[in-house]
Structure formats: structure tokens, C-alpha cells
Design an enzyme around this catalytic site. Structure first.
Site, PDB file in Angstrom:
ATOM      1  N   GLU A 255       0.870  -1.185   0.000  1.00 29.49           N
ATOM      2  CA  GLU A 255       0.000   0.000   0.000  1.00 29.49           C
ATOM      3  C   GLU A 255       0.894   1.218   0.000  1.00 29.49           C
ATOM      4  O   GLU A 255       1.627   1.468   0.956  1.00 29.49           O
ATOM      5  CB  GLU A 255      -0.916  -0.016   1.231  1.00 29.49           C
ATOM      6  CG  GLU A 255      -2.177   0.828   1.044  1.00 29.49           C
ATOM      7  CD  GLU A 255      -2.046   2.230   1.595  1.00 29.49           C
ATOM      8  OE1 GLU A 255      -1.695   3.142   0.803  1.00 29.49           O
ATOM      9  OE2 GLU A 255      -2.282   2.421   2.788  1.00 29.49           O
ATOM     10  N   CYS A 289      -3.202   8.742   3.386  1.00 29.43           N
ATOM     11  CA  CYS A 289      -3.051   8.304   1.993  1.00 29.43           C
ATOM     12  C   CYS A 289      -4.324   8.533   1.183  1.00 29.43           C
ATOM     13  O   CYS A 289      -4.275   8.579  -0.048  1.00 29.43           O
ATOM     14  CB  CYS A 289      -2.629   6.840   1.934  1.00 29.43           C
ATOM     15  SG  CYS A 289      -3.705   5.739   2.870  1.00 29.43           S
TER      16      CYS A 289
END
Length: 504
Positions: A255, A289
Site C-alpha cells: 500500500e 493516503c
């Protein structure tokens, strides 16, 4: 000295091994600095390779000797015990996290709460789904699958949500029957060590935390004793981790960055959309994010929306996360330097700060920056193509919905995406056409433990949460059983003459 500071000092320079905080054999350390005060509050050890080897060996022993053979019910019960322990430790963990990385205390408490919820969900998913039975290909046989653990999983964690992301990943891995070796971010290692103490009832050696920089992470990824990797961090490092795991044929969850669009259409209630955009851009000082980093607003409402967004931005209280504030500092001076360089480049390219754009004048210490609304932005600006990871809301005018979709998809990243609209057709098209792992329609940044979290393009590989999240940390084994042990003459030797090639 506060209770949290005493505990931070207690774990300073240590690792978590053998079910307890243990003194590291490290000869090198680095300071941990409170980003709001710039005071040194502890040190973290650069865990030596020999110590990492020992931790991995202990993890594999614990996984093979005890944990993989625990019943799913017993593993679930153990994870619920961890969640109970986190409930007890919540005030300590929240204060430690705020002191170490700067987020407001309220957000730190939320993070502990989310960790608790996620662990409980993983506990139940782990005992609900262990495989499936399918209709056999041959009458009388039994065909089914088993979901089996990978073994020992290495976790390379970020600083922005060090507890909840660890709960998401390690909770799923433990529920699946794996052992865990964790390398936290250098910025949040001490609070992670305190968090690890909630796992102290697990079999000895099953859960480890080793601290340090890139060399520690590299050792975990490359080690023959780790059988899976979960990485959250930057694109360059994520690519290297992915390449290494590919060479080793080692399963990996990757990720990396996001550069999420936030679309506002004329049907949206502007007051609500502006509040949502401010929250999406500035929560955790923009260090998320899935922050809103590219705001595309229909030309008919652009000016009115910007006015309302500026109003919301000016309401924010900035300061030490232990005070009554909405936004704390960036995590480090290095991160502030990076962020300010990106902001300067945007303004050199023609963007204008409608509010903010610098540092709050009331602070002479700490890595604080203003919450900023940038207008006059164009889609070609670097800030629209790189993750800002800071409290900025860049706004770009679009002529219609089709242009908004096109701009949203014009990115190397594909993690999350947002749209504010009450037009059902626009909402459905957005969910189908935006290239991202998640689409939020009038509900920005939400997670659901029961649903997958993850992205596409350069935002990474694999999924966390939901049944997909636990499957990240286990393999599927196919089983076929003939209980009667009968001959399968329909395809065994000798082949029947009638099935041979006909001759002229």
C-alpha cells in the site's frame, strides 16, 4: 512527568520480544522528537541483524508449535483479549501517539478505538471462513478447500496511522494463524512498542516488534524465515519491496501513495461539501493516503464553494495535539521541508493561497504549517500529480461532469476518490468509471472493517479488511478425497480400445 512520558521512557531503546519489552542489543540509536515541542522524548534502537534472526526464529517456532494448531475459536478469543487490553490502555496509547507523531489527542483516541473494532472483526472472520465445500467432479468423492496460514509475516508500517493499520494487518494475519514481526516507522516506534503490550497473552514469541530504519525493513523482507510481507509507505520503497518479493515468490501486500480526487457538482449542498472537503484535506494534518488532494469543482459553483471552503479552513484550531485543537504539526522537520517545497512549486506555477500558505505565526517551536486553500490551480501542476501529504486543498475549476471524471482518472494513483452530488446518475457513473479502489459518494474517508481497503495503479497491490484482508495472509489448499478408494477407470490405464485413433 506525565504517565505516558514515563512509559515512553520505559520502552525507549527497546524492542518487543518473547511477549515483553526487552532491551535490544543495538549499539546504534536515534532520537525520537515530539513534533509539537521539538523535545527529545526517547530513542529507538537500530535492531542488529543477529537479533532480527533470533526474533524470526522464535516467531516461526511459536507459529508451528502452537498457533497454527489453535482452534479458530481459541485464536478469536485471544484477539478479543487483545482488544480488551487496548480498551484499558487507551488513554496511555492515545497520549503517547500524540506526543510521538503530533496528531490531536481526539484523533489518537479514535485510532485506538478503530484498532479495537478491527481486531474484534478479524477475530470473528477468522473463525467464520476456513474454506468451502464444492460439488465434486467425480460422484462419491468429497472436494473442498482449506485456508492455511503463510507462516511468519513481516510488517513494515507507516507513521500516520501506526496503530490502526497494524491492527488491520496483524489482526488479520493472527486470525489466519500466522506469526508477526513488525518494523514500525522510526517516527512512531515507541507508541507501537506500548501498543504491542496488548498482545502479551499470546504464545511466547508469536508477536515481535523490532525497531530501526531501512536496513531493518530490508532484512525482514529478504529473510528466508518470513513467508509474507505487508508494506505501507512510499512508491519508490514499495516498488523495491514488491520486486524483492516477486523474486522470492513471497506474497506481499503493498500500500503506497494516494492522490485522491474530490469532485463537487452543482447538485451538492455546498455547506456540506465544503465541510467535507476541509475534513478530507486537513485531518491528521493531511497525512493520510486517502486525503482529498485534487479538488475539482464545477465552474457554476466554483467561486461559492471556494468561499465556503476558506471559511471552514479559517475555523481550524492549530497547535499541540494535547491542547484543544483540530490540527497538529507535521510529523518531522524533514516532512515539513518536503511539503513546503511542493507548496512553493505550486505557487511558482501560478496557484494562489486563498488562505494559509505558510506557517502559523504564533509558534516558534514545532513543525506547524497552515491549513491552506490553493486556487487558480491547473491540472498540469505537480501538486495534482504527486502526493502532498500535508494540509493543502488545491482547487481546480472544471466545465462539466465529464471533465471532472477525466481529470479524476488522470493520475498515476488509484487509491480512493470522492464525489459530492445528489444526482443519482452522476453518483452511479462515478462509482463505475473512476479508476480507484474506493469511491466515496457524499461520505469521505470512511472505512468499514467488513469491506476491502486498497487501490490500483501505483497505489499498491492487494487488499486490507473484510474477507479479502484475511485472505491476504493465507493460502488456499485444494483437497480431493475418495472415501471408498475405487478405481477411476474412466481415465486410468489401460486406455480402452474404443478410445484409440481410428485407422483407415
Amino acid at each position: 512527568m506525565s504517565d505516558a512520558l514515563e512509559h515512553i521512557k520505559r520502552v525507549s531503546g527497546n524492542i518487543y520480544r518473547g511477549g515483553r519489552i526487552a532491551r535490544s542489543a543495538a549499539t546504534q540509536t536515534q532520537d525520537v522528537i515530539d513534533p509539537a515541542t521539538e523535545e527529545v522524548i526517547g530513542v529507538i534502537a537500530e535492531t542488529p541483524t543477529s537479533e532480527i534472526d533470533d526474533c524470526i526464529a522464535e516467531a516461526n517456532k511459536a507459529q508451528k508449535t502452537w498457533w497454527k494448531d489453535y482452534s479458530a475459536v481459541d485464536r478469536a478469543h485471544a484477539l478479543h483479549q487483545t482488544a480488551d487490553r487496548l480498551e484499558e490502555l487507551k488513554p496511555l496509547l492515545a497520549e503517547a501517539l500524540t506526543r510521538e507523531m503530533g496528531k490531536p489527542y481526539k484523533e489518537s483516541v479514535d485510532e485506538v478505538n478503530w484498532s479495537i473494532h478491527s481486531l474484534r472483526h478479524s477475530a470473528e472472520i477468522g473463525r467464520v471462513d476456513m474454506g468451502r465445500v464444492m460439488g465434486p467432479a467425480v460422484a462419491g468423492q468429497m472436494h473442498y478447500t482449506l485456508k492455511v496460514p503463510l507462516g511468519t509475516v513481516a510488517f513494515i508500517m507507516p507513521f500516520n496511522f501506526p496503530m490502526v493499520l497494524l491492527a488491520w494487518e496483524a489482526g488479520a494475519a493472527l486470525a489466519a494463524g500466522n506469526a508477526c514481526v513488525v518494523k514500525p516507522s522510526e517516527y512512531t516506534s515507541l507508541s507501537t512498542l506500548l501498543f504491542a503490550e496488548a498482545f502479551d497473552h499470546l504464545p511466547e514469541g508469536l508477536f515481535h516488534v523490532v525497531t530501526g530504519g531501512g536496513d531493518v525493513g530490508r532484512t525482514l523482507v529478504e529473510h528466508s524465515g518470513t513467508h509474507g510481507v505487508a508494506f505501507t509507505g512510499s512508491v519508490p520503497v514499495g516498488r523495491r519491496v514488491s520486486a524483492t518479493c516477486g523474486d522470492l515468490m513471497k506474497p506481499a501486500l503493498i500500500e503506497t501513495s494516494g492522490n485522491d480526487p474530490f469532485i463537487v457538482m452543482p447538485s451538492a449542498p455546498l455547506d456540506m461539501a465544503a465541510r467535507a472537503a476541509a475534513f478530507s484535506a486537513y485531518m491528521n494534518c493531511g497525512q493520510i493516503c486517502v486525503s482529498a488532494e485534487r479538488i475539482y469543482v464545477h465552474q457554476d459553483i466554483h467561486d461559492a464553494f471556494v468561499e465556503k471552503l476558506v471559511e471552514e479552513t479559517k475555523k481550524l484550531r492549530i497547535g499541540n495535539g494535547l491542547d484543544k485543537v483540530d490540527m497538529g504539526p507535521l510529523v518531522s522537520s524533514k516532512e515539513r521541508d518536503r511539503y513546503e517545497a511542493l507548496m512553493a512549486k505550486a505557487q511558482e506555477a501560478g496557484a494562489r493561497a486563498a488562505t494559509g500558505g505558510g506557517r502559523p505565526g504564533e509558534f516558534n517551536r514545532g513543525w506547524f504549517v497552515d491549513a491552506t486553500v490553493l486556487t487558480d490551480c491547473t491540472p498540469d501542476m505537480d501538486i495534482f500529480h504527486n502526493e502532498s501529504f500535508g494540509p493543502v486543498a488545491p482547487v481546480c475549476r472544471v466545465k462539466d461532469f465529464d471533465e471532472a471524471l477525466m481529470r479524476a482518472n488522470d493520475s498515476r494513483f488509484g487509491l480512493g476518490s470522492n464525489i459530492y452530488t445528489t444526482n443519482l446518475s452522476e453518483a452511479i457513473r462515478a462509482t463505475e468509471e473512476i479508476q480507484a479502489g474506493m469511491v466515496w459518494v457524499n461520505a469521505p474517508l470512511l472505512d468499514n472493517d467488513a469491506g476491502p481497503f486498497g487501490g490500483s495503479k501505483l497505489s499498491g497491490l492487494g487488499r486490507q479488511l473484510g474477507p479479502e484482508g484475511i485472505d491476504t495472509f493465507r493460502e488456499t489448499k485444494m483437497i480431493m478425497i475418495d472415501p471408498d478408494c475405487v478405481a477411476q477407470d474412466f481415465w486410468w490405464f489401460p486406455y480402452a480400445d474404443a478410445e484409440m485413433h481410428p485407422k483407415d
